[in-house]
Write a protein that holds these residues in place. Sequence first.
Motif, mmCIF file in Angstrom:
data_model
loop_
_atom_site.group_PDB
_atom_site.id
_atom_site.type_symbol
_atom_site.label_atom_id
_atom_site.label_comp_id
_atom_site.label_asym_id
_atom_site.label_seq_id
_atom_site.Cartn_x
_atom_site.Cartn_y
_atom_site.Cartn_z
ATOM 1 N N VAL A 1 0.856 -1.185 0.000
ATOM 2 C CA VAL A 1 0.000 0.000 0.000
ATOM 3 C C VAL A 1 0.890 1.232 0.000
ATOM 4 C CG1 VAL A 1 -1.747 1.291 1.256
ATOM 5 C CG2 VAL A 1 -1.823 -1.213 1.220
ATOM 6 N N PRO A 2 0.746 2.114 -1.003
ATOM 7 C CA PRO A 2 1.645 3.253 -1.114
ATOM 8 C C PRO A 2 1.445 4.260 0.016
ATOM 9 C CG PRO A 2 -0.154 3.456 -2.668
ATOM 10 C CD PRO A 2 -0.285 2.092 -2.059
ATOM 11 N N SER A 3 2.510 4.994 0.323
ATOM 12 C CA SER A 3 2.422 5.996 1.371
ATOM 13 C C SER A 3 1.714 7.248 0.889
ATOM 14 C CB SER A 3 3.832 6.354 1.868
ATOM 15 O OG SER A 3 4.630 6.815 0.789
ATOM 16 N N ARG A 4 1.750 7.499 -0.423
ATOM 17 C CA ARG A 4 1.049 8.643 -0.976
ATOM 18 C C ARG A 4 -0.215 8.189 -1.701
ATOM 19 N NH1 ARG A 4 5.322 11.927 -4.439
ATOM 20 N NH2 ARG A 4 5.828 9.825 -5.133
ATOM 21 N N SER A 5 -1.199 9.056 -1.753
ATOM 22 C CA SER A 5 -2.474 8.703 -2.375
ATOM 23 C C SER A 5 -2.298 8.488 -3.874
ATOM 24 C CB SER A 5 -3.497 9.812 -2.128
ATOM 25 O OG SER A 5 -3.737 9.972 -0.756
ATOM 26 N N PRO A 6 -2.929 7.453 -4.416
ATOM 27 C CA PRO A 6 -2.827 7.211 -5.859
ATOM 28 C C PRO A 6 -3.683 8.202 -6.642
ATOM 29 C CG PRO A 6 -4.341 5.654 -4.885
ATOM 30 C CD PRO A 6 -3.763 6.450 -3.745
ATOM 31 N N ASP B 1 -8.990 10.643 -8.749
ATOM 32 C CA ASP B 1 -9.011 9.327 -8.122
ATOM 33 C C ASP B 1 -10.226 8.477 -8.476
ATOM 34 O OD1 ASP B 1 -11.007 10.679 -6.780
ATOM 35 O OD2 ASP B 1 -10.287 10.196 -4.770
ATOM 36 N N THR B 2 -11.044 8.915 -9.452
ATOM 37 C CA THR B 2 -12.278 8.187 -9.762
ATOM 38 C C THR B 2 -12.511 8.112 -11.267
ATOM 39 O OG1 THR B 2 -13.269 8.920 -7.672
ATOM 40 C CG2 THR B 2 -14.759 8.068 -9.347
ATOM 41 N N GLY C 1 -5.527 2.111 -3.765
ATOM 42 C CA GLY C 1 -4.138 2.065 -3.314
ATOM 43 C C GLY C 1 -3.155 1.528 -4.330
ATOM 44 N N PRO C 2 -3.070 0.197 -4.489
ATOM 45 C CA PRO C 2 -1.974 -0.351 -5.287
ATOM 46 C C PRO C 2 -2.272 -0.565 -6.772
ATOM 47 C CG PRO C 2 -3.046 -2.109 -4.086
ATOM 48 C CD PRO C 2 -3.722 -0.832 -3.668
ATOM 49 N N GLU C 3 -3.370 -0.017 -7.302
ATOM 50 C CA GLU C 3 -3.655 -0.215 -8.725
ATOM 51 C C GLU C 3 -2.529 0.339 -9.602
ATOM 52 O OE1 GLU C 3 -7.679 0.798 -6.738
ATOM 53 O OE2 GLU C 3 -5.628 1.591 -6.692
ATOM 54 N N GLN C 4 -2.266 -0.335 -10.691
ATOM 55 C CA GLN C 4 -1.311 0.148 -11.691
ATOM 56 C C GLN C 4 -2.032 0.892 -12.816
ATOM 57 O OE1 GLN C 4 2.126 -0.156 -11.241
ATOM 58 N NE2 GLN C 4 1.311 -0.745 -9.231
ATOM 59 N N TYR C 5 -3.185 0.406 -13.171
ATOM 60 C CA TYR C 5 -4.071 1.118 -14.097
ATOM 61 C C TYR C 5 -5.481 0.609 -13.862
ATOM 62 C CZ TYR C 5 -3.567 -3.055 -17.145
ATOM 63 O OH TYR C 5 -3.531 -4.337 -17.659
ATOM 64 N N VAL C 6 -6.438 1.296 -14.440
ATOM 65 C CA VAL C 6 -7.830 0.867 -14.372
ATOM 66 C C VAL C 6 -8.427 1.007 -15.764
ATOM 67 C CG1 VAL C 6 -10.105 1.199 -13.329
ATOM 68 C CG2 VAL C 6 -8.053 1.643 -11.971
ATOM 69 N N THR D 1 -13.154 0.617 -22.385
ATOM 70 C CA THR D 1 -12.377 1.854 -22.308
ATOM 71 C C THR D 1 -10.900 1.500 -22.434
ATOM 72 O OG1 THR D 1 -11.916 1.853 -19.922
ATOM 73 C CG2 THR D 1 -14.057 2.739 -20.644
ATOM 74 N N GLN D 2 -10.072 2.517 -22.547
ATOM 75 C CA GLN D 2 -8.633 2.284 -22.499
ATOM 76 C C GLN D 2 -8.203 2.114 -21.048
ATOM 77 O OE1 GLN D 2 -7.563 1.550 -25.363
ATOM 78 N NE2 GLN D 2 -9.447 2.340 -26.283
ATOM 79 N N ALA D 3 -6.957 1.735 -20.862
ATOM 80 C CA ALA D 3 -6.392 1.587 -19.521
ATOM 81 C C ALA D 3 -5.809 2.927 -19.090
ATOM 82 C CB ALA D 3 -5.308 0.519 -19.524
ATOM 83 N N TYR D 4 -6.281 3.425 -17.962
ATOM 84 C CA TYR D 4 -5.811 4.722 -17.448
ATOM 85 C C TYR D 4 -4.841 4.471 -16.298
ATOM 86 C CZ TYR D 4 -9.256 6.559 -20.578
ATOM 87 O OH TYR D 4 -9.940 6.852 -21.745
ATOM 88 N N ARG D 5 -3.584 4.864 -16.526
ATOM 89 C CA ARG D 5 -2.495 4.564 -15.600
ATOM 90 C C ARG D 5 -2.624 5.356 -14.306
ATOM 91 N NH1 ARG D 5 0.663 0.172 -17.565
ATOM 92 N NH2 ARG D 5 0.439 0.200 -19.856
ATOM 93 N N VAL D 6 -2.033 4.794 -13.255
ATOM 94 C CA VAL D 6 -2.091 5.379 -11.924
ATOM 95 C C VAL D 6 -0.665 5.721 -11.474
ATOM 96 C CG1 VAL D 6 -2.739 4.968 -9.509
ATOM 97 C CG2 VAL D 6 -4.148 4.034 -11.365
ATOM 98 N N THR D 7 -0.526 6.844 -10.804
ATOM 99 C CA THR D 7 0.765 7.253 -10.246
ATOM 100 C C THR D 7 0.587 7.590 -8.780
ATOM 101 O OG1 THR D 7 2.678 8.721 -10.562
ATOM 102 C CG2 THR D 7 0.492 9.721 -10.786
#
Length: 385
Positions: free
Chosen positions: A63-68, A312-313, A359-364, A378-384
């Motif tokens: 789980v990342p320390s910063r918000s995705p 985030d949504t 939290g740990p998603e790489q893309y959605v 839809t396309q895959a939308y990356r998460v940082t």
Amino acid sequence: MSRGSDPTPRMADQGVKTTTARRRAGWAAAATIVAALAAMRWGAGTSQDAAPAGTLDISREPVPSRSPTFVQRLDVSVFQRGNLHAHSARSDGDSPAQLVFAWYRDNGYQFLALTDHNNYLDVTRPPASQVRDLLVIPGEEVTMAAAGQPVHVNALCTKRRIGGGTFRTAQAAVAWATSEILAQGGVALVNHPNFHWALEADDIASAEGAQLVEIFSGHPHVRSDGDAAHTSAEEKWERALSSGQSIAAVAVDDMHSLTGANKHVPQVAPGTGWVEVFAEEASQEAICAALGAGRLYASSGPRLTRLAVTSDTMTLWVDPPDMMVEFIDRWGALLEATPTTAEAEMSGAAHRASYRLRGPEQYVRARVTAPDGSRAWTQAYRVTR
């Protein structure tokens, strides 16, 4: 199917209302089960909770320390419908190009790429230059052979003919065609990976810089869904994404048979798959730019009336309402599945489904399934972070 039409017949009798209610109840039950499974994924795992090989165990992701947050933000409600793969009598289609153009124009499309085999369509000359109320973009199906199998890549928005060739491997073929297309400033579409089972995810990865890949085709011999021994085209796209490749998914009809009168051509009708491009206008500049950037969704039936990605949504507004929406992470991990909400239906608001980052998603990415089995992606939308 015309633009904005509803692929699900509507009737007012009580029997249909009862059937619809039962279907929604069934989907609600399925969504409850999926939610429980998702909760198990997100819960703390134990040393015995090993994920099967080739799958993603989200519970083990740190789980990342910063918000995705999503890398890309958008809010789109204007779409241009188009088909990126179709044929005329200039290669192996049954009808003159003029009739092909007329069908798509009359059936609610805003643009078309006519992609005859190794036959470049110059849109500055007749018949394409004579078309009204339909944008025709330059196209050619670069038709190659590799190890005895057909390997095809559509050249879109290019300036001149590329032609095909024979190669020792599928990887060499798609790499060469993609390079030639990009050299002209065009858009490379890797066609039907499951046609003769010619392409795997590694082969798609060899198309370095290719912007698009087909995951649905109306051509029955393409076998987009795979079989017991072969993965679907969508799964191959998923593997490419999960390995870090940036490539957008499209749906096409691969039309060959406009009239059905010529039984010597592949019997592939129009209107079974298309893309909806995020563009305010149907100009060549706007459409080609959107295709090159993957700004689109793909469909074989369901329609999105709006798509929004905030920090985030991700939210989809769908039409008609009787849809199941799945939100998916890398390696095909199912994050959540939900039908359109009852609250939205009772209030008369748009029918929608949302997913908020945890939290740990790489893309959605989202997959929408209608009661008749047709889908939209839809396309895959990356998460940082």
